[in-house]
Design a protein around this motif. Sequence first.
Motif, PDB file in Angstrom:
ATOM      1  N   THR A 163      92.119   4.609  17.668  1.00 26.49           N
ATOM      2  CA  THR A 163      93.375   5.268  17.360  1.00 26.49           C
ATOM      3  C   THR A 163      93.688   5.134  15.875  1.00 26.49           C
ATOM      4  O   THR A 163      93.356   4.125  15.243  1.00 26.49           O
ATOM      5  N   THR A 164      94.305   6.149  15.327  1.00 31.32           N
ATOM      6  CA  THR A 164      94.708   6.098  13.912  1.00 31.32           C
ATOM      7  C   THR A 164      96.156   5.652  13.784  1.00 31.32           C
ATOM      8  O   THR A 164      96.658   5.504  12.676  1.00 31.32           O
ATOM      9  N   GLN A 165      96.807   5.413  14.913  1.00 32.12           N
ATOM     10  CA  GLN A 165      98.231   5.080  14.920  1.00 32.12           C
ATOM     11  C   GLN A 165      98.456   3.577  14.791  1.00 32.12           C
ATOM     12  O   GLN A 165      97.835   2.778  15.487  1.00 32.12           O
ATOM     13  N   ALA A 166      99.350   3.190  13.912  1.00 31.36           N
ATOM     14  CA  ALA A 166      99.722   1.785  13.783  1.00 31.36           C
ATOM     15  C   ALA A 166     100.601   1.397  14.964  1.00 31.36           C
ATOM     16  O   ALA A 166     101.444   2.174  15.416  1.00 31.36           O
ATOM     17  N   GLY A 167     100.394   0.195  15.480  1.00 30.86           N
ATOM     18  CA  GLY A 167     101.173  -0.276  16.618  1.00 30.86           C
ATOM     19  C   GLY A 167     102.389  -1.066  16.177  1.00 30.86           C
ATOM     20  O   GLY A 167     102.529  -1.427  15.002  1.00 30.86           O
ATOM     21  N   PRO A 168     103.288  -1.390  17.103  1.00 31.72           N
ATOM     22  CA  PRO A 168     104.502  -2.131  16.771  1.00 31.72           C
ATOM     23  C   PRO A 168     104.232  -3.562  16.296  1.00 31.72           C
ATOM     24  O   PRO A 168     105.096  -4.190  15.682  1.00 31.72           O
ATOM     25  N   THR A 192      92.548  -3.438  28.142  1.00 31.73           N
ATOM     26  CA  THR A 192      92.366  -1.989  28.236  1.00 31.73           C
ATOM     27  C   THR A 192      93.683  -1.254  28.043  1.00 31.73           C
ATOM     28  O   THR A 192      94.740  -1.771  28.409  1.00 31.73           O
ATOM     29  N   PRO A 193      93.641  -0.036  27.471  1.00 28.01           N
ATOM     30  CA  PRO A 193      92.441   0.585  26.902  1.00 28.01           C
ATOM     31  C   PRO A 193      92.065  -0.067  25.576  1.00 28.01           C
ATOM     32  O   PRO A 193      92.950  -0.445  24.794  1.00 28.01           O
ATOM     33  N   ALA A 194      90.779  -0.200  25.324  1.00 25.62           N
ATOM     34  CA  ALA A 194      90.300  -0.805  24.079  1.00 25.62           C
ATOM     35  C   ALA A 194      90.210   0.269  23.008  1.00 25.62           C
ATOM     36  O   ALA A 194      89.133   0.683  22.598  1.00 25.62           O
ATOM     37  N   ALA A 195      91.374   0.727  22.552  1.00 26.14           N
ATOM     38  CA  ALA A 195      91.443   1.820  21.584  1.00 26.14           C
ATOM     39  C   ALA A 195      91.849   1.343  20.196  1.00 26.14           C
ATOM     40  O   ALA A 195      92.055   2.145  19.294  1.00 26.14           O
ATOM     41  N   GLY A 196      91.986   0.017  20.020  1.00 26.88           N
ATOM     42  CA  GLY A 196      92.330  -0.508  18.704  1.00 26.88           C
ATOM     43  C   GLY A 196      93.807  -0.449  18.370  1.00 26.88           C
ATOM     44  O   GLY A 196      94.187  -0.636  17.214  1.00 26.88           O
ATOM     45  N   TYR A 197      94.655  -0.232  19.371  1.00 25.02           N
ATOM     46  CA  TYR A 197      96.099  -0.111  19.138  1.00 25.02           C
ATOM     47  C   TYR A 197      96.746  -1.497  19.192  1.00 25.02           C
ATOM     48  O   TYR A 197      96.520  -2.270  20.135  1.00 25.02           O
ATOM     49  N   ALA A 198      97.554  -1.810  18.204  1.00 27.61           N
ATOM     50  CA  ALA A 198      98.203  -3.121  18.106  1.00 27.61           C
ATOM     51  C   ALA A 198      99.486  -3.141  18.928  1.00 27.61           C
ATOM     52  O   ALA A 198     100.596  -3.180  18.400  1.00 27.61           O
ATOM     53  N   GLY A 199      99.328  -3.128  20.234  1.00 26.38           N
ATOM     54  CA  GLY A 199     100.460  -3.095  21.145  1.00 26.38           C
ATOM     55  C   GLY A 199     100.852  -4.458  21.671  1.00 26.38           C
ATOM     56  O   GLY A 199     100.306  -5.488  21.267  1.00 26.38           O
ATOM     57  N   SER A 200     101.779  -4.472  22.628  1.00 26.09           N
ATOM     58  CA  SER A 200     102.348  -5.722  23.134  1.00 26.09           C
ATOM     59  C   SER A 200     101.334  -6.571  23.899  1.00 26.09           C
ATOM     60  O   SER A 200     101.384  -7.807  23.819  1.00 26.09           O
TER      61      SER A 200
END
Length: 232
Positions: free
Chosen positions: A37-42, A77-85
Amino acid sequence: MGDMRRRAGVALGVAGLMAPLALALGAAPAAAAASCTTQAGPYQKKVEKFLGRPVDGRQSAADCKAVQAFQKKHGITPAAGYAGSVTWGVMDLMNKQKAVGDKPNRDRKCPTNRGRIACVNLTLQISWIQDGSTLKYGPVPVRTGRNGSETRTGAKKITWRNIDHHSSLYDVAMPYAQFFDGGQAFHSAAVSMWNAPGSRGCVNLRPADAKKYWSMLRNGDDVFVYGRKAGT
């Protein structure tokens, strides 16, 4: 010759229709599953700091690959590289476990008047072996019961050991199994200790730790489980 051309044209037409139909049904190229993902996570900055990346709060390709590698290692999962909770939650727990250092029983919640005892802190997902107030091994990360199959708290004793146990209930190997509460036991597990949602009630250990517990504990030794695992 004309029939062959018409059949070829029909085949190409069908193929042309199938591609957009597959996309409409949600199918995607195999490579897309591994895309970042190109989106920065929270929790972007916190995750960057944990992974030793430049802390700028912006998602770079290198950031994503580092986060994705961490997620794959621990079964997030999902292992998309998103810096989520979920990803940050695992990292935060790792930080708290590390902060314990060599004083896992500083709150003295695990009894110190029973000699050799294996302690399990469900809140921090750690375990250790102590003799009186002297730390003998650990603390080590553990993977305890999931919601609905929680590892039961309280004072226990090891009642049965089987170095090469296999669960007939779940059809899984349980090497170095040491049972302390019915079907709940310490045993080796071939998954990350931070892999969600958790065990079916047993206290999973890394192979080397399970082997060490086997060498240090015996039938009749005390086990004390306390705290509460997040999400249970």
